[in-house]
Design a protein around this motif. Structure first.
Motif, PDB file in Angstrom:
ATOM      1  N   VAL A 265      -8.114  -2.933   2.117  1.00 22.86           N
ATOM      2  CA  VAL A 265      -9.359  -3.502   1.605  1.00 22.86           C
ATOM      3  C   VAL A 265      -9.248  -5.010   1.518  1.00 22.86           C
TER       4      VAL A 265
ATOM      5  N   TYR B 281       0.852  -1.188   0.000  1.00 22.72           N
ATOM      6  CA  TYR B 281       0.000   0.000   0.000  1.00 22.72           C
ATOM      7  C   TYR B 281       0.887   1.236   0.000  1.00 22.72           C
TER       8      TYR B 281
ATOM      9  N   ASP C 258      -2.913  12.070  -0.289  1.00 25.39           N
ATOM     10  CA  ASP C 258      -3.754  11.034   0.340  1.00 25.39           C
ATOM     11  C   ASP C 258      -4.369  10.056  -0.656  1.00 25.39           C
TER      12      ASP C 258
ATOM     13  N   LEU D 156      -3.954  -2.711  11.732  1.00 23.15           N
ATOM     14  CA  LEU D 156      -4.732  -2.641  10.484  1.00 23.15           C
ATOM     15  C   LEU D 156      -5.198  -1.211  10.246  1.00 23.15           C
ATOM     16  N   ARG D 157      -5.022  -0.697   9.036  1.00 20.52           N
ATOM     17  CA  ARG D 157      -5.338   0.690   8.739  1.00 20.52           C
ATOM     18  C   ARG D 157      -6.560   0.794   7.867  1.00 20.52           C
ATOM     19  N   ARG D 158      -7.135   1.979   7.867  1.00 18.99           N
ATOM     20  CA  ARG D 158      -8.405   2.196   7.154  1.00 18.99           C
ATOM     21  C   ARG D 158      -8.250   2.025   5.642  1.00 18.99           C
ATOM     22  N   GLU D 159      -7.037   2.175   5.136  1.00 17.60           N
ATOM     23  CA  GLU D 159      -6.832   2.073   3.690  1.00 17.60           C
ATOM     24  C   GLU D 159      -6.899   0.628   3.177  1.00 17.60           C
TER      25      GLU D 159
ATOM     26  N   VAL E 129      -3.991  -1.861  18.307  1.00 18.83           N
ATOM     27  CA  VAL E 129      -5.063  -1.638  17.346  1.00 18.83           C
ATOM     28  C   VAL E 129      -5.207  -2.935  16.558  1.00 18.83           C
TER      29      VAL E 129
ATOM     30  N   ASP F  29     -18.108  -6.709   8.771  1.00 21.95           N
ATOM     31  CA  ASP F  29     -19.546  -6.606   8.495  1.00 21.95           C
ATOM     32  C   ASP F  29     -20.088  -7.803   7.714  1.00 21.95           C
TER      33      ASP F  29
ATOM     34  N   LYS G 145     -13.102  -7.030   6.836  1.00 24.44           N
ATOM     35  CA  LYS G 145     -14.522  -7.081   6.490  1.00 24.44           C
ATOM     36  C   LYS G 145     -15.399  -7.679   7.601  1.00 24.44           C
TER      37      LYS G 145
ATOM     38  N   SER H  83      -7.693  -5.653  14.439  1.00 20.94           N
ATOM     39  CA  SER H  83      -8.936  -5.728  13.674  1.00 20.94           C
ATOM     40  C   SER H  83      -8.932  -6.983  12.802  1.00 20.94           C
TER      41      SER H  83
END
Length: 264
Positions: free
Chosen positions: A264, A95, A101, A259-262, A240, A247, A245, A242
Motif C-alpha cells: 500500500v 510485510y 493470508d 511489486l505485490r498486491r499487498e 513484473v 490511479d 497508486k 509497477s
C-alpha cells in the motif's frame, strides 16, 4: 527612509497569515501553479539548481525481490542529510503474510536498524515476508507543486521535484497533497523536507547515496533516454514492474520490480 526589506517581510507575513487562516486558500490554485516553477527557479538560493540534464529522463527502480531489509539505505540517507530522529526521507517497510493470508506491516525506526528479529505476537505462523523501500516518487505530475502557495516546492526542467527552504513557510499543504506520505516538516528548519534522489550528487555524475550503499543492488538509478543504462534495460525486460497508486495520476518516476498486491 523606507526599509524595503522590512516592508517586504511584513507583507510576506501578512500573506502567510491569510493563507493559514483560509481567507485566500481557495483562490491559490487559480493563480499560482502555472507560474510556480518559473518563480521558484529565479528566487535567491535556488539559482544553482537550474536544470543541467534537459536531455535526460531519470528514473529510480527498486527491486523488492532483492531487498533484504538491512537498512543500509536508511543509514546512508540519515548520514548524508543529518535527518532528524523520528523522521525519514527514505524508509523500509516489512510485510508479513501469515498462513491465513492476513497481512501485517511494520516499520520500526523506519527500518534504520534493519530487521534482525522476527515480529512477535502474531496470531498465526508466518507464510511469507518481504521488504518494500519507500522514498519520493519524483512524479511527472506532482500534486505537491500544485498546492504550494508560495512556489517553494517546484519541479526542475530535468524532472526533479525540490523544495526551496528559503521560501517555504511550513504550511504543510504539500504534505497533505502527497499521496505517498514522503514529506515532513523538519523540526530544525520548520520547512518541508523530503527525498531529492540526491540531486546534488546526481549533478556531479554520482549515484544517490542509498543506491551507492545497497549491498544487494536492490536500488537502481539512471537515464531512461540512454538505451544502454541499467534502468532502461530493466524497465524494458519482462519483469513484473509497477508504480505505487497509479490511479492518482501523478505518473511516478519510481518503479518497483516485483511489486505485490499487498503493498500500500
Amino acid at each position: 527612509m523606507i526599509d524595503i526589506k522590512k516592508e517586504i517581510e511584513r507583507d510576506r507575513r501578512a500573506f502567510i497569515k491569510k493563507v493559514l487562516g483560509g481567507s485566500i486558500a481557495g483562490s491559490l490554485l487559480l493563480v499560482l501553479p502555472a507560474g510556480a516553477v518559473d518563480i521558484a527557479e529565479q528566487i535567491p538560493g535556488m539559482r544553482e539548481e537550474k536544470a543541467v540534464f534537459t536531455a535526460k529522463r531519470f528514473a529510480f527502480v527498486v527491486d523488492i525481490t532483492a531487498c533484504i531489509g538491512c537498512g543500509s539505505c536508511c543509514v546512508a540517507d540519515k548520514a548524508e542529510y543529518n535527518v532528524p530522529d523520528g523522521h525519514y526521507r527514505t524508509w523500509v517497510e516489512r510485510y508479513i503474510i501469515d498462513d491465513h493470508d492476513n497481512v501485517f506491516v511494520d516499520c520500526p525506526d523506519g527500518g534504520l536498524h534493519g530487521y534482525i528479529r522476527a515480529r512477535e505476537g502474531l496470531p498465526h505462523p508466518t507464510r511469507d515476508t518481504f521488504f518494500v523501500p519507500k522514498l519520493c516518487n519524483m512524479c511527472e505530475k506532482p500534486s505537491c507543486v500544485q498546492v504550494c502557495p508560495v512556489g517553494a516546492t517546484y519541479q526542475t526542467k530535468d524532472g526533479f521535484v525540490l523544495v526551496d527552504k528559503t521560501r517555504c513557510v511550513g504550511c504543510s499543504y504539500c504534505i497533505q497533497a502527497c499521496p505517498y506520505s514522503v514529506r515532513f516538516i523538519s523540526p530544525a528548519t520548520h520547512t518541508a523536507e523530503k527525498c531529492t534522489w540526491c540531486y546534488h550528487r546526481v549533478r556531479k555524475g554520482l549515484l544517490p547515496a542509498c543506491v551507492e550503499v545497497c549491498p544487494v543492488h536492490a536500488r537502481k538509478f539512471g537515464d531512461l533516454n540512454d538505451k544502454n543504462s541499467e534502468v532502461y534495460k530493466i524497465l524494458h525486460e519482462p519483469h513484473v514492474i509497477s508504480v505505487l497508486k497509479p490511479d492518482m495520476g501523478n505518473k511516478p518516476a519510481l518503479h518497483y520490480v516485483g511489486l505485490r498486491r499487498e503493498v500500500v
